[in-house]
Design an enzyme around this catalytic site. Structure first.
Site, PDB file in Angstrom:
ATOM      1  N   SER A   1       0.807  -1.214   0.000  1.00 46.84           N
ATOM      2  CA  SER A   1       0.000   0.000   0.000  1.00 46.84           C
ATOM      3  C   SER A   1       0.847   1.273   0.000  1.00 46.84           C
ATOM      4  O   SER A   1       1.528   1.574  -0.975  1.00 46.84           O
ATOM      5  CB  SER A   1      -0.943  -0.054   1.208  1.00 46.84           C
ATOM      6  OG  SER A   1      -1.905   0.963   1.160  1.00 46.84           O
TER       7      SER A   1
ATOM      8  N   GLU B   1      10.362   5.845 -10.014  1.00 50.22           N
ATOM      9  CA  GLU B   1       9.991   6.328 -11.337  1.00 50.22           C
ATOM     10  C   GLU B   1      10.148   7.837 -11.501  1.00 50.22           C
ATOM     11  O   GLU B   1      10.318   8.319 -12.621  1.00 50.22           O
ATOM     12  CB  GLU B   1       8.549   5.914 -11.649  1.00 50.22           C
ATOM     13  CG  GLU B   1       8.374   4.403 -11.733  1.00 50.22           C
ATOM     14  CD  GLU B   1       6.945   3.972 -12.069  1.00 50.22           C
ATOM     15  OE1 GLU B   1       6.100   4.854 -12.327  1.00 50.22           O
ATOM     16  OE2 GLU B   1       6.679   2.751 -12.060  1.00 50.22           O
TER      17      GLU B   1
ATOM     18  N   LYS C   1      -0.742  -3.993  -3.374  1.00 49.01           N
ATOM     19  CA  LYS C   1      -2.051  -3.419  -3.030  1.00 49.01           C
ATOM     20  C   LYS C   1      -2.158  -2.059  -3.715  1.00 49.01           C
ATOM     21  O   LYS C   1      -1.463  -1.114  -3.356  1.00 49.01           O
ATOM     22  CB  LYS C   1      -2.220  -3.253  -1.522  1.00 49.01           C
ATOM     23  CG  LYS C   1      -3.555  -2.615  -1.134  1.00 49.01           C
ATOM     24  CD  LYS C   1      -3.667  -2.464   0.381  1.00 49.01           C
ATOM     25  CE  LYS C   1      -4.995  -1.818   0.776  1.00 49.01           C
ATOM     26  NZ  LYS C   1      -5.066  -0.401   0.398  1.00 49.01           N
TER      27      LYS C   1
END
Length: 522
Positions: A351, A362, A376
Site C-alpha cells: 500500500s 519512477e 495493493k
C-alpha cells in the site's frame, strides 16, 4: 401534547363535514323563503323579518368559516412542526429496497424467535459490503471502528501485526517492528486459522482483530498455517502495548544511515523529519530507507514523505476514480531530493509503502533493493455513522507515476536479493517438549535453527537422536541455561532469539542496499 399527522387529517375532515351540513341547511332555508314570498303582507313582514335574521346568521357563518380555516391552518402547522411524526418528503420511491424491506418484515414477523432489530440491520449492511468481494472494504461495529482508528493514530494493545482477509482466510501482511508478533516469529502470508481455538473461517479482518487484540499482559494462542509447511503451528503470544512509533534510524558507518519506517501513521512524516535532522548532525551523506514489513497506512503520509525525495512538480502517484478520471498528485518538495538514497522492500511492503517506492523509483531514479512487494493498488476511505460504527470502502485505484497499476502484482526491485533460508523458518511453540526419539516438523525446525547459530545436530530430517541432544546440550551450556538436552520453554525461546540476532547481523538485503548506495555516492 403531541399531534400526529393522521390526527390533523381527522380533525380537518370533521370540520369539512360539519361545514357541508351547515351549507345544506342554509340552502333549504332559502328554498322555503322563496315559496312563502307571495303571501300576505303580514307573511311578507314576517318573512322579511325572518330573512333579516337569516342574513345575520350568514354573516356570522362567514366569520366562523374564516376562524375555522385559520384554526385548522394553525393546528396543522403546529402538529407538523412539533409533532412526533414529521413531514414526509415527497420523492421518487426507492423501489430497489422493496425486497430488503420484505425480507426484514418476513423475518421480524415470522421467525420463531424474537429478533434483535439492530443486529438484522447490521447484518444487512455487512452483507452489502461483503458482496463487493473486496478484502479492503469492510463494515465495522463500534468496537471494531475504535480499534481501527486507534491503530493509525496513537497506540493499542495487542500482538502488533497487520492482517487482511484474503480468499476467505485471515492472512498476516506484516508484523510491526519490535512487536510481540515479530518476536514470536510471525511472517507475511502466515494464515491465522484460529484464535484461542475459535475458527476465523469466514470472518472479516476487523472481526478477527477484535479477537486477537486484548489487554496488555494477557495471552492469546494463534493457530498458524505457513505456506510450504504442511502441519499447522500453535503460537502462544503475550499481548503488549503497541506504540505507534513508526520511524527508527541509526548510522551504519561514518557517512551512511539506515532508517526503517514500520507504518504510515498520523505523525510518521514528522518523525522522519526529526530522525533525518538528527542523522545529518551525525554526518549522514547517504540513506538506506527500509520499508520491509511495512503494511502501509495513511495516503497523505506517503505523499508527504515522497515529497522529501522527489523533485518538486514531478508525479508521486495517480488516482483513478470509478469513471476512469485520473488525478495526478505532484511532489511538494519539502525535503532534499539530492540526498543519495536506496529503498529496501520485500513481500511485506504494501500500500503506502509501494506508493513511496514507486514514486522514488519512477520520478527520482532511486534504486529498489530486496524482494517483490505485496501488491495493493487501491485507496480506501471511511464513512462514520452516528452510533460510532463505520464503513471502510475503496474509492479509487492508485497508479505509479508511469501509470502502472501494481494491484496483486507488486513492484519488482531493481536488485533482487533474498534473505538466507533460515530467515523463513517457522516458529516453535515453546510449550511443546522436543526430546530424544521424537520425530516431528518442530524437531526439523529446531535442528535447522541449531545449525544456523553454530551447533550442528548432525541431521535435519526431524528425528531427535543422540547427536541432536548433544547439540542442544552444547547450546544450553553456552547460554547458561538448565542443561537437560531437551528443548522447551526458556531454551526454545532463547534459540529463536539467537536466530533473530543471526538474521539481523547477516541481513543480506541490507548489506546489498549499502553496497548499491556506496556506488551512488562515489
Amino acid at each position: 401534547m403531541f399531534f400526529y399527522k393522521k390526527d390533523v387529517i381527522l380533525i380537518t375532515k370533521g370540520l369539512l363535514l360539519w361545514l357541508m351540513k351547515v351549507v345544506k341547511a342554509l340552502e333549504e332555508k332559502n328554498v322555503e323563503q322563496e315559496k312563502t314570498a307571495e303571501g300576505n303582507i303580514e307573511q311578507e313582514q314576517a318573512t322579511e323579518s325572518k330573512s333579516s335574521y337569516i342574513r345575520l346568521k350568514k354573516f356570522h357563518f362567514i366569520m366562523l368559516l374564516f376562524c375555522i380555516v385559520f384554526l385548522s391552518a394553525g393546528i396543522t402547522t403546529f402538529a407538523l412542526a412539533f409533532g412526533k411524526e414529521k413531514v414526509v418528503t415527497v420523492a421518487p420511491q426507492r423501489t430497489e429496497f422493496n425486497k430488503l424491506y420484505e425480507a426484514f418484515d418476513t423475518l421480524k414477523n415470522g421467525y420463531y424467535k424474537d429478533l434483535d432489530q439492530k443486529k438484522l440491520i447490521n447484518g444487512a449492511i455487512n452483507g452489502m459490503v461483503d458482496s463487493l468481494d473486496d478484502p479492503y472494504s469492510d463494515y465495522m461495529s463500534n468496537e471494531e471502528a475504535k480499534s481501527f482508528h486507534s491503530s493509525i493514530s496513537s497506540s493499542f494493545e495487542g500482538i502488533g501485526a497487520e492482517i487482511q482477509e484474503k480468499d476467505g482466510h485471515i492472512v498476516i501482511v506484516s508484523p510491526i517492528k519490535g512487536s510481540p508478533a515479530e518476536k514470536a516469529g510471525l511472517k507475511p502470508n502466515d494464515m491465522i486459522t484460529s484464535v484461542d481455538g475459535k475458527s476465523l473461517q469466514g470472518m472479516t479482518s476487523t472481526q478477527a482483530v477484535t479477537l486477537i487484540r486484548g489487554k496488555k499482559g494477557t495471552k492469546v494462542e494463534l493457530t498458524i498455517q505457513r505456506p510450504g509447511i504442511d502441519a499447522p503451528m500453535t503460537v502462544p503470544i503475550i499481548r503488549d502495548e503497541i506504540p505507534i512509533e513508526t520511524v527508527y534510524g541509526e548510522m551504519v558507518d561514518e557517512s551512511i544511515a539506515k532508517v526503517q519506517i514500520t507504518s504510515f501513521s498520523t505523525n510518521t512524516s514528522k518523525e522522519l523529519v526529526e530522525t533525518l535532522n538528527d542523522l545529518q548532525k551525525k554526518g549522514m551523506k547517504g540513506l538506506v530507507l527500509d520499508l520491509r514489513q511495512n503494511p502501509g497506512g495513511l495516503l497523505n503520509q506517503a505523499i508527504d514523505i515522497s515529497s522529501m525525495f522527489v523533485p518538486k512538480g514531478k508525479i508521486i502517484v495517480k488516482e483513478e476514480d470509478r469513471n476512469g478520471k485520473i488525478t495526478e498528485i505532484p511532489s511538494k518538495n519539502t525535503g532534499n531530493p539530492d540526498l543519495p538514497l536506496v529503498v529496501l522492500i520485500d513481500k511485506g511492503s504494501a500500500s503506502a509503502s509501494e506508493i513511496l517506492s514507486a514514486a522514488v523509483k519512477e520520478s527520482a531514479g532511486v534504486p529498489l533493493v530486496g524482494e517483490k512487494s505485496f501488491g495493493k493498488g487501491t485507496v480506501q476511505t471511511t464513512a462514520d455513522f452516528k452510533d460510532g460504527s463505520n464503513i471502510k470502502y475503496t474509492i479509487a485505484k492508485w497508479l505509479t507515476p508511469d501509470g502502472t497499476w501494481i494491484h496483486k502484482k507488486g513492484i519488482t526491485p531493481d536488485v533482487e536479493v533474498a534473505l538466507p533460508d533460515y530467515a523463513s523458518l517457522p516458529i516453535i511453540n515453546p510449550d511443546k517438549e522436543l526430546a530424544l526419539s521424537i520425530s516431528s516438523a518442530e524437531v526439523e525446525t529446531a535442528q535447522k535453527m541449531l545449525k544456523a547459530i553454530g551447533y550442528d545436530p548432525g541431521r535435519e530430517d526431524g528425528f531427535f537422536d543422540e547427536k541432536t541432544k548433544e547439540a542442544v546440550t552444547q547450546f544450553q551450556t553456552a547460554q547458561k541455561l538448565p542443561v537437560d538436552g531437551v528443548l522447551k520453554g526458556e531454551s526454545t525461546l532463547k534459540l529463536m532469539d539467537l536466530l533473530r540476532e543471526k538474521i539481523k547481523t547477516n541481513d543480506t538485503q541490507m548489506l546489498k542496499a549499502i553496497e548499491v548506495l556506496k556506488g551512488k555516492m562515489k
